[in-house]
Design an enzyme around this catalytic site. Structure first.
Site, short mmCIF file in Angstrom:
data_model
loop_
_atom_site.label_atom_id
_atom_site.label_comp_id
_atom_site.label_asym_id
_atom_site.label_seq_id
_atom_site.Cartn_x
_atom_site.Cartn_y
_atom_site.Cartn_z
N CYS A 101 0.85 -1.19 0.00
CA CYS A 101 0.00 0.00 0.00
C CYS A 101 0.89 1.24 0.00
O CYS A 101 1.89 1.28 0.72
CB CYS A 101 -0.88 -0.03 1.26
SG CYS A 101 -1.99 1.37 1.37
N HIS A 143 -9.15 -3.98 -1.46
CA HIS A 143 -8.11 -3.20 -0.78
C HIS A 143 -8.43 -1.70 -0.84
O HIS A 143 -8.39 -1.00 0.17
CB HIS A 143 -6.74 -3.50 -1.41
CG HIS A 143 -5.62 -2.67 -0.86
ND1 HIS A 143 -4.57 -3.21 -0.16
CD2 HIS A 143 -5.39 -1.34 -0.89
CE1 HIS A 143 -3.75 -2.24 0.21
NE2 HIS A 143 -4.22 -1.09 -0.23
N GLU A 144 -8.77 -1.22 -2.04
CA GLU A 144 -9.03 0.22 -2.21
C GLU A 144 -10.29 0.63 -1.44
O GLU A 144 -10.31 1.69 -0.80
CB GLU A 144 -9.16 0.60 -3.69
CG GLU A 144 -7.89 0.43 -4.51
CD GLU A 144 -6.65 1.01 -3.86
OE1 GLU A 144 -6.74 2.04 -3.17
OE2 GLU A 144 -5.57 0.40 -4.02
N HIS A 147 -10.00 1.31 2.25
CA HIS A 147 -9.52 2.64 2.63
C HIS A 147 -10.68 3.58 2.96
O HIS A 147 -10.54 4.50 3.76
CB HIS A 147 -8.70 3.26 1.49
CG HIS A 147 -7.28 2.78 1.42
ND1 HIS A 147 -6.36 3.00 2.41
CD2 HIS A 147 -6.63 2.07 0.46
CE1 HIS A 147 -5.19 2.46 2.07
NE2 HIS A 147 -5.33 1.89 0.89
NI NI Z 1 -3.72 0.95 -0.04
#
Ligand code: NI
Length: 173
Positions: A101, A143-144, A147
């Protein structure tokens, strides 16, 4: 064009829940996405995606690159902008693989995630996107979107043993 500063683990904005975008077609959002694209490009392939909180903007906007399936023989990628995303897991099957990341520079770790999902959201024209994704594509989206909920991948790791510096791993694996 603007290259934005990346928030790193420890910055409180990375732990916040991002707000929904009222109007995906607004010039403000278009300019944010353009700057995020410039920022990702400037980092030269070290990241495949970026979420708005990573550039200090707590809004539900992510961009990511996925391999272009229509041109599988080339290395071309498809860049997706996704606003106000929702993810639904389509399987109980999981896959464990490395993640890194831009907000956790230099490190990588193994994360277990569902390997087939359906995601939806809006594009910059306000049109609905709905896609079924598997494997790497599914991993990147999850994953995105994490966030946007204030979650960084180390929080998803079942076992911190695999958390490592990429520079070190290079010598030993
Ligand atoms: Ni990330």
């Amino acid at each position: 064009m603007a290259i934005l500063k990346i928030a790193k683990m420890g910055h409180p904005i990375l732990l916040e829940k991002a707000k929904k975008v009222d109007d995906p077609t607004s010039p403000k959002i278009k300019s944010l996405v353009n700057d995020m694209l410039d920022t990702l490009k400037d980092l030269g392939g070290s990241g495949v995606g970026l979420a708005a909180p990573q550039v200090h903007v707590s809004l539900q906007v992510v961009i990511f690159e996925i391999p272009n399936e229509e041109e599988s023989k080339t290395n071309s990628v498809r860049l997706i902008t996704l606003i106000n995303p929702k993810i639904q897991s389509l399987t109980k099957n999981t896959e464990t693989d490395w993640e890194g990341c831009l907000s956790v520079p230099g490190l990588r770790g193994k994360v277990t995630r569902p390997n087939k999902i359906k995601y939806s959201g809006l594009d910059l024209n306000g049109n609905k996107i709905e896609t079924i994704a598997e494997g790497f594509h599914a991993r990147v989206v999850q994953h995105e979107c994490d966030h946007l909920f204030g979650i960084l991948y180390p929080q998803r790791m079942k076992n911190l043993e695999s958390l490592q510096f990429v520079s070190e791993a290079r010598h030993w694996s």
